[in-house]
Enzyme design. Sequence first.
Site, PDB file in Angstrom:
ATOM      1  N   GLY A  41     -24.853   4.056   0.977  1.00 35.57           N
ATOM      2  CA  GLY A  41     -23.816   4.622   0.107  1.00 35.57           C
ATOM      3  C   GLY A  41     -24.241   4.570  -1.346  1.00 35.57           C
TER       4      GLY A  41
ATOM      5  N   LYS B 213       0.858  -1.193   0.000  1.00 34.27           N
ATOM      6  CA  LYS B 213       0.000   0.000   0.000  1.00 34.27           C
ATOM      7  C   LYS B 213       0.883   1.228   0.000  1.00 34.27           C
ATOM      8  CE  LYS B 213      -4.447   0.946   0.113  1.00 34.27           C
ATOM      9  NZ  LYS B 213      -5.561   0.172  -0.450  1.00 34.27           N
TER      10      LYS B 213
HETATM   11  P1  NAD Z   1     -17.308   6.838  -2.965  1.00 35.40           P
HETATM   12  O1  NAD Z   1     -16.593   7.988  -2.390  1.00 35.40           O
HETATM   13  O2  NAD Z   1     -17.504   6.729  -4.430  1.00 35.40           O
HETATM   14  O3  NAD Z   1     -18.795   6.745  -2.312  1.00 35.40           O
HETATM   15  C1  NAD Z   1     -19.026   6.771  -0.934  1.00 35.40           C
HETATM   16  C2  NAD Z   1     -20.513   6.933  -0.680  1.00 35.40           C
HETATM   17  O4  NAD Z   1     -20.739   6.897   0.726  1.00 35.40           O
HETATM   18  C3  NAD Z   1     -21.100   8.239  -1.170  1.00 35.40           C
HETATM   19  O5  NAD Z   1     -22.382   8.008  -1.709  1.00 35.40           O
HETATM   20  C4  NAD Z   1     -21.215   9.073   0.108  1.00 35.40           C
HETATM   21  O6  NAD Z   1     -22.254  10.044   0.030  1.00 35.40           O
HETATM   22  C5  NAD Z   1     -21.561   7.992   1.100  1.00 35.40           C
HETATM   23  N1  NAD Z   1     -21.273   8.376   2.483  1.00 35.40           N
HETATM   24  C6  NAD Z   1     -20.250   9.105   2.971  1.00 35.40           C
HETATM   25  N2  NAD Z   1     -20.353   9.259   4.294  1.00 35.40           N
HETATM   26  C7  NAD Z   1     -21.491   8.605   4.658  1.00 35.40           C
HETATM   27  C8  NAD Z   1     -22.152   8.404   5.885  1.00 35.40           C
HETATM   28  N3  NAD Z   1     -21.698   8.925   7.021  1.00 35.40           N
HETATM   29  N4  NAD Z   1     -23.271   7.661   5.869  1.00 35.40           N
HETATM   30  C9  NAD Z   1     -23.758   7.152   4.721  1.00 35.40           C
HETATM   31  N5  NAD Z   1     -23.183   7.320   3.536  1.00 35.40           N
HETATM   32  C10 NAD Z   1     -22.070   8.042   3.507  1.00 35.40           C
HETATM   33  O7  NAD Z   1     -16.561   5.561  -2.390  1.00 35.40           O
HETATM   34  P2  NAD Z   1     -16.614   4.066  -2.964  1.00 35.40           P
HETATM   35  O8  NAD Z   1     -15.514   3.874  -3.916  1.00 35.40           O
HETATM   36  O9  NAD Z   1     -18.015   3.729  -3.347  1.00 35.40           O
HETATM   37  O10 NAD Z   1     -16.203   3.259  -1.631  1.00 35.40           O
HETATM   38  C11 NAD Z   1     -17.160   2.940  -0.641  1.00 35.40           C
HETATM   39  C12 NAD Z   1     -16.572   1.857   0.258  1.00 35.40           C
HETATM   40  O11 NAD Z   1     -16.240   0.721  -0.531  1.00 35.40           O
HETATM   41  C13 NAD Z   1     -15.279   2.255   0.982  1.00 35.40           C
HETATM   42  O12 NAD Z   1     -15.246   1.613   2.232  1.00 35.40           O
HETATM   43  C14 NAD Z   1     -14.204   1.686   0.094  1.00 35.40           C
HETATM   44  O13 NAD Z   1     -12.998   1.444   0.801  1.00 35.40           O
HETATM   45  C15 NAD Z   1     -14.875   0.398  -0.344  1.00 35.40           C
HETATM   46  N6  NAD Z   1     -14.269  -0.154  -1.552  1.00 35.40           N
HETATM   47  C16 NAD Z   1     -14.431   0.467  -2.752  1.00 35.40           C
HETATM   48  C17 NAD Z   1     -13.821  -0.067  -3.873  1.00 35.40           C
HETATM   49  C18 NAD Z   1     -14.011   0.562  -5.226  1.00 35.40           C
HETATM   50  O14 NAD Z   1     -13.544  -0.043  -6.203  1.00 35.40           O
HETATM   51  N7  NAD Z   1     -14.652   1.678  -5.349  1.00 35.40           N
HETATM   52  C19 NAD Z   1     -13.022  -1.221  -3.760  1.00 35.40           C
HETATM   53  C20 NAD Z   1     -12.874  -1.849  -2.512  1.00 35.40           C
HETATM   54  C21 NAD Z   1     -13.507  -1.294  -1.401  1.00 35.40           C
END
Ligand code: NAD
Length: 421
Positions: A218, A106
Amino acid sequence: MAEELNPFKISQEQLDKAAEVMGLDKNAHTILREPKRIATLNIPVKMRDGSTKVFTGFRVLYNDARGPGKGGIRYHPSESIDTVKALSAWMTWKTSLANIPYGGAKGGIICNPKELNESELESLSRGYIRALGRLIGPKVDIPAPDVYTNPQIMAWMMDEYSKIVGYDEFGVITGKPIEVWGSEGRFDSTAMGGMYVMREAAKRMNMDITKAKIAIQGFGNAGKFAFELATKLFNSKVVAISDSSGGIYSEDGLDYDQLVKLKETKGEISSYEKAEKITNQQLLELDADILIPAAIENQITAENADKVKAKMVLELANGPVTPDADQILFERGIFDAPDFLVNSGGVIVSYFEWVQNQEHYYWESDDVYKRLDKIITKSFNDVMKTKDDYAAKGKKISMRTAAYILAVSRVAQAMKTRGWY
Ligand code: NAD
């Protein structure tokens, strides 16, 4: 950083717990408690006002017994070496669980990307790669995007590394734009992988997924595509969704296109017609069959784990269930599919991108999804088998513990065979 919240200490405690249950060899355990290599870099950047600012960055290679390091790069003002170390350990378990030929790594830079203009961001990204030099490479350690980094940044980084080695080396980084040989299917790969796990879990629970009511926390990359795919692939009904401003609920199901339009025009989803407004807390406690936390960490805690009504929790976010809550869900018999299995679709398709870069031969998206399905379904079945094997020996363990045992034992076995202990 407070001791109890130190993410690296948490990752060590998780390893210790798995080591105890599985009876891990003491020497393997000692090696696996610490990263193999930590690089701290000071990166000078010429700023738009003529001054030079020095940014600090890190790259941690946690373990490479099963193959080169793999893991994203984060840009964040509160980035810390302990966060990067913990995330590199978690990547080691994630790649091992998926059984793809990587170790874990990382990286991160302490910066606020919102305060940087495009040329400062490009200089910083290229400077990070120059500072790392041969510490990364397609056979050494392969970065990817993460928090506040994106495909454009990956393209600059790949370009800078190619200058260092003197030829195009597309395979040094994944998550690149398609025009510089990123992979088809990368954009929704995390949600797609999660959907395959959901399908397999439903089979195991005898749940009819086509009739399942789903609540998703989310509406970002993970949650939005999970919504779209659950309705498209299985015709499931998404009854609730939320973003940081709150959520909405409709027993009859929500319409994906209307939500996307709202998000694009108004930047939020709460003005959706014919739905009840709910809080993010209420969403977690709804009467739904499947709950998908897809936003941020520590959402299901010791305070609300008793109130979760869903029969399945599909952890698409990283760390949405705290260790205390994990135990409560387990005792209540809720099927809780752990994050490093559910969201491994992203790193699996990153692996496909790297394979395609090595072969200079590119696959169509159908091919990508088919191969993703095969790998993640096998991963799910491997975890269930480990859980069942322990149950047969009279030891009831959660799916998360089973996943840890499987992942750690593969890394330990590779180290043993290579003669590291
Ligand atoms: P993102 O930033 O695109 O979306 C995050 C979402 O969460 C948004 O809709 C935001 O409004 C919402 N959010 C923020 N704070 C919040 C709260 N307090 N309560 C409810 N909703 C809230 O992020 P993402 O890429 O969708 O990632 C989301 C999760 O998935 C993270 O934990 C990330 O580590 C994990 N993840 C994502 C990926 C990926 O490929 N995008 C891969 C592995 C893990």
